[in-house]
Design a protein around this motif. Sequence first.
Motif, mmCIF file in Angstrom:
data_model
loop_
_atom_site.group_PDB
_atom_site.id
_atom_site.type_symbol
_atom_site.label_atom_id
_atom_site.label_comp_id
_atom_site.label_asym_id
_atom_site.label_seq_id
_atom_site.Cartn_x
_atom_site.Cartn_y
_atom_site.Cartn_z
ATOM 1 N N THR A 382 0.825 -1.206 0.000
ATOM 2 C CA THR A 382 0.000 0.000 0.000
ATOM 3 C C THR A 382 0.857 1.252 0.000
ATOM 4 O OG1 THR A 382 -1.552 -1.244 1.318
ATOM 5 C CG2 THR A 382 -1.953 1.112 1.137
ATOM 6 N N GLU A 383 0.593 2.120 -0.943
ATOM 7 C CA GLU A 383 1.309 3.388 -0.988
ATOM 8 C C GLU A 383 0.636 4.380 -0.045
ATOM 9 O OE1 GLU A 383 1.016 4.333 -5.070
ATOM 10 O OE2 GLU A 383 2.838 3.249 -5.609
ATOM 11 N N VAL A 384 1.483 5.205 0.580
ATOM 12 C CA VAL A 384 0.940 6.179 1.518
ATOM 13 C C VAL A 384 0.341 7.349 0.749
ATOM 14 C CG1 VAL A 384 1.509 7.668 3.450
ATOM 15 C CG2 VAL A 384 2.687 5.503 3.169
ATOM 16 N N LYS A 385 -0.835 7.786 1.190
ATOM 17 C CA LYS A 385 -1.461 8.942 0.529
ATOM 18 C C LYS A 385 -0.787 10.211 1.029
ATOM 19 C CE LYS A 385 -5.968 7.103 -0.527
ATOM 20 N NZ LYS A 385 -6.267 5.931 0.290
ATOM 21 N N MET A 386 -0.054 10.862 0.146
ATOM 22 C CA MET A 386 0.724 12.023 0.586
ATOM 23 C C MET A 386 0.215 13.326 0.010
ATOM 24 S SD MET A 386 4.532 10.621 0.518
ATOM 25 C CE MET A 386 5.088 9.517 1.780
ATOM 26 N N ASP A 387 -0.773 13.243 -0.877
ATOM 27 C CA ASP A 387 -1.251 14.474 -1.510
ATOM 28 C C ASP A 387 -1.947 15.354 -0.490
ATOM 29 O OD1 ASP A 387 -0.372 13.259 -3.777
ATOM 30 O OD2 ASP A 387 -2.318 12.337 -4.213
ATOM 31 N N ASN A 388 -1.711 16.645 -0.617
ATOM 32 C CA ASN A 388 -2.402 17.652 0.192
ATOM 33 C C ASN A 388 -2.245 17.428 1.687
ATOM 34 O OD1 ASN A 388 -3.385 18.795 -2.180
ATOM 35 N ND2 ASN A 388 -5.097 17.363 -2.186
ATOM 36 N N ASN A 389 -1.137 16.810 2.087
ATOM 37 C CA ASN A 389 -0.931 16.610 3.510
ATOM 38 C C ASN A 389 0.203 17.528 3.958
ATOM 39 O OD1 ASN A 389 -0.745 15.718 6.081
ATOM 40 N ND2 ASN A 389 -0.876 13.556 5.573
ATOM 41 N N LEU A 390 -0.151 18.807 4.153
ATOM 42 C CA LEU A 390 0.873 19.818 4.388
ATOM 43 C C LEU A 390 1.622 19.590 5.694
ATOM 44 C CD1 LEU A 390 -1.167 22.924 3.233
ATOM 45 C CD2 LEU A 390 0.596 21.694 1.977
ATOM 46 N N TYR A 391 0.959 19.023 6.675
ATOM 47 C CA TYR A 391 1.565 18.862 7.993
ATOM 48 C C TYR A 391 2.817 17.991 7.918
ATOM 49 C CZ TYR A 391 1.710 18.359 13.043
ATOM 50 O OH TYR A 391 2.082 18.395 14.341
ATOM 51 N N TYR A 392 2.754 16.917 7.112
ATOM 52 C CA TYR A 392 3.873 15.987 7.025
ATOM 53 C C TYR A 392 4.677 16.173 5.741
ATOM 54 C CZ TYR A 392 1.973 13.514 11.026
ATOM 55 O OH TYR A 392 1.530 13.187 12.263
ATOM 56 N N GLU A 393 4.534 17.336 5.094
ATOM 57 C CA GLU A 393 5.139 17.518 3.780
ATOM 58 C C GLU A 393 6.643 17.249 3.792
ATOM 59 O OE1 GLU A 393 4.691 21.408 2.106
ATOM 60 O OE2 GLU A 393 4.043 20.570 0.197
ATOM 61 N N LYS A 394 7.337 17.812 4.823
ATOM 62 C CA LYS A 394 8.795 17.700 4.852
ATOM 63 C C LYS A 394 9.241 16.255 5.025
ATOM 64 C CE LYS A 394 10.344 22.251 6.195
ATOM 65 N NZ LYS A 394 10.642 23.107 7.331
ATOM 66 N N ILE A 395 8.603 15.584 5.979
ATOM 67 C CA ILE A 395 9.049 14.209 6.255
ATOM 68 C C ILE A 395 8.723 13.319 5.061
ATOM 69 C CG2 ILE A 395 6.960 13.332 7.425
ATOM 70 C CD1 ILE A 395 8.935 12.107 9.468
ATOM 71 N N HIS A 396 7.616 13.586 4.388
ATOM 72 C CA HIS A 396 7.279 12.808 3.205
ATOM 73 C C HIS A 396 8.318 13.031 2.099
ATOM 74 C CE1 HIS A 396 2.751 12.393 4.310
ATOM 75 N NE2 HIS A 396 3.520 11.518 4.923
ATOM 76 N N GLU A 397 8.750 14.267 1.965
ATOM 77 C CA GLU A 397 9.757 14.590 0.957
ATOM 78 C C GLU A 397 11.067 13.874 1.252
ATOM 79 O OE1 GLU A 397 11.176 18.808 -0.024
ATOM 80 O OE2 GLU A 397 9.012 18.789 -0.479
ATOM 81 N N ALA A 398 11.470 13.919 2.529
ATOM 82 C CA ALA A 398 12.713 13.268 2.942
ATOM 83 C C ALA A 398 12.634 11.767 2.687
ATOM 84 C CB ALA A 398 12.967 13.538 4.419
ATOM 85 N N LEU A 399 11.500 11.179 2.979
ATOM 86 C CA LEU A 399 11.335 9.732 2.783
ATOM 87 C C LEU A 399 11.423 9.380 1.302
ATOM 88 C CD1 LEU A 399 8.492 8.766 5.254
ATOM 89 C CD2 LEU A 399 10.713 7.643 5.057
ATOM 90 N N SER A 400 10.759 10.193 0.486
ATOM 91 C CA SER A 400 10.790 9.938 -0.952
ATOM 92 C C SER A 400 12.229 9.982 -1.463
ATOM 93 C CB SER A 400 9.963 10.983 -1.693
ATOM 94 O OG SER A 400 8.632 10.909 -1.291
ATOM 95 N N LYS A 401 13.011 10.936 -0.938
ATOM 96 C CA LYS A 401 14.393 11.083 -1.375
ATOM 97 C C LYS A 401 15.210 9.882 -0.915
ATOM 98 C CE LYS A 401 15.694 15.453 -1.622
ATOM 99 N NZ LYS A 401 16.069 16.721 -0.933
ATOM 100 N N TYR A 403 14.370 6.793 -0.246
ATOM 101 C CA TYR A 403 14.139 5.537 -0.933
ATOM 102 C C TYR A 403 14.146 5.695 -2.450
ATOM 103 C CZ TYR A 403 12.964 3.557 3.557
ATOM 104 O OH TYR A 403 13.037 3.129 4.834
ATOM 105 N N GLY A 404 14.300 6.946 -2.908
ATOM 106 C CA GLY A 404 14.311 7.169 -4.344
ATOM 107 C C GLY A 404 13.009 6.776 -5.010
ATOM 108 N N LEU A 405 11.923 7.016 -4.311
ATOM 109 C CA LEU A 405 10.621 6.608 -4.825
ATOM 110 C C LEU A 405 9.694 7.809 -4.886
ATOM 111 C CD1 LEU A 405 10.051 3.406 -2.736
ATOM 112 C CD2 LEU A 405 10.207 3.443 -5.204
ATOM 113 N N GLU A 406 8.773 7.738 -5.811
ATOM 114 C CA GLU A 406 7.755 8.777 -5.880
ATOM 115 C C GLU A 406 6.828 8.668 -4.670
ATOM 116 O OE1 GLU A 406 6.278 12.078 -7.889
ATOM 117 O OE2 GLU A 406 8.020 10.868 -8.400
ATOM 118 N N LYS A 407 6.429 7.443 -4.395
ATOM 119 C CA LYS A 407 5.459 7.219 -3.316
ATOM 120 C C LYS A 407 5.912 6.053 -2.441
ATOM 121 C CE LYS A 407 1.031 8.942 -4.799
ATOM 122 N NZ LYS A 407 -0.345 8.612 -5.061
#
Lengths: 423, 183
Positions: A382-401, A403-407
């Motif tokens: 299951t991919e995490v729903k990251m759209d429009n989730n401003l509160y966790y934006e930074k941590i989501h960005e860091a995670l994407s970087k 693992y080198g994954l979009e989602k």
Amino acid sequence: MKNVILRSSFLYMLLAVLMVTLVFSQIASAQEGDPVAGKQLFNSNCAACHRVNQKLVGPALAGVTQRRTKEWLQKWIRNSSDLINSGDAQAKAIFEEFNKVPMTPFPLLSDADIDNILAYVEAPPPAPVVDTSVASTTAAPAEGSQNINQIVLAALVIVLLLLTVMLVLVRQILSKIAKANGIEITPTGRKPIWKAFAENQFLVLVTVVFLLLSSAYFAYGYLMQVGVDQGYQPIQPIHYSHKIHAGANQIDCNYCHSSARVSKTSGIPSLNVCMNCHKSIAEYKGETTAEYSKAFYDGEIQKLYKAVGWDPEVQQYSGETQPVEWVRIHNLPDFVYFNHAQHVTVGGVACQTCHGPVQEMEIMSQFSPLTMGWCINCHRQTEVKMDNNLYYEKIHEALSKKYGLEKPTVAEMGGLECAKCHY
Amino acid sequence: MKAFKNILAGLAVAMVLFSCQDKQKPNYQFFPNMYAPVGYEAYGKSDAFANGMEAQLPVPGTINRDFVPYDYPNTPEGYAAARDSLKSPLEKNEVNLEKGKALFTIYCAVCHGDKGDGKGILVQNEKFLGVPDYSTRPITEGSIFHVITYGLNMMGSHASQLSSNERWEVTQYVEKLRADLMP
């Protein structure tokens, strides 16, 4: 002067004619009120509190035109409070009888509308069409094809068994005849097949390995289902059909299981939630089958009334309640933490992902195995729903970087950490 | 004949084994040491209470977290008072409206219809009747909140399913639907 008199008398005559036609047209419309249009008006305006033949919030309306005059009814429907305040005895009596609940005023209903409604109320309501034969035949095919398959398989097995038995018997009889005729069956020079097999070491080895592997396979399958309740389908104290409620009536799961949005447990709805609808729905009018008849469903609704202490005759709670002992189906061991709110509200997972096609289940059963492997598998995919989730934006960005994954999936968010569920 | 009997016996054993799969009973467990909880579980049986079950009514006078007192009584007078004077504590914004829409879809649309025109699926199937069009009733945000809290006529109370805050969110969305329906 004469002219004036003439004109005025002419006017009077015209007025009189108009009045007569008006009165006549009113009488005509009173007699010819359209019950079909009336039904629509009744259903959208009156049915919230009234039934034709049953007392609800307000009185049953059948025969109301005999009990009251039309003028009275028109006044009452347009604004009952005015009629009560004007000191009308009948109006006061009915207001007192129904616990002083004022009727919603309908000033916008025209005379014709009221006539239509009264025509519908007085027209005998059509008898409910009971067509169980059609319902049962339409429901049959899906189950029927499965049944036919099973029957064909069973018949094949029986035929094969009979053939083997017959072969053995024929052989016995033939050898008996041969004995009786004094013919001695001389063994041919060949070895019996089992002896030949036993002497071929390679074949024996292959067979032994095959037998070991297959028994290990079945033993593994058998052991792995110990403690797994997939398909568990207990009988509940009140037959509640998810197929009718969530399927045919499309009631959202969260309507009844309202705590799934906000709490750890999905919540067994308390009976007041049932009564939100069943206060007015005392009988089942949908599709029926031979097994689940209208009488059966109506009986189950009566069980609900008994448990919650509702008396449908007087439309009041008696206060004598009886807890319903529902049988729990989905049960995780105590050493696992599972939170509904986290999956339903945060993850946005549909109920059916884990609970299966509940809207098609007449009797609720456990759809998923609820094993740890099953949980982990879903977390990995299951991919995490990251759209429009401003509160966790930074941590989501860091995670994407990282693992080198979009989602990233739930697993990459830490969904495989032991202590996420076991603590 | 002996072979025949053996086959029959084998079949009988197989049938007994397969008939043990009873869907109405939970499967057996292997050393269920930590499976069953020591404390009481939600909706479970428990000896800790007089009536033997965990689900208890709150003690009279209990105030839960986020509780907002609601002083309007469940009477026609209370309804009139709420209609005339009760105001929403929520800010009117998109976020609240979105939340209200999601909740409305779950709790209201099945009768009131997605547009609030009183033509939900239950009304179309004639299971539940007399659901009005929002635009035909003189309702205000106070009366909407009052009705969700206590119910009205055949509509039941939804206070057990929606928190006070959520009811205000739904109220905001109902007001929007009503404005959209107005001719």
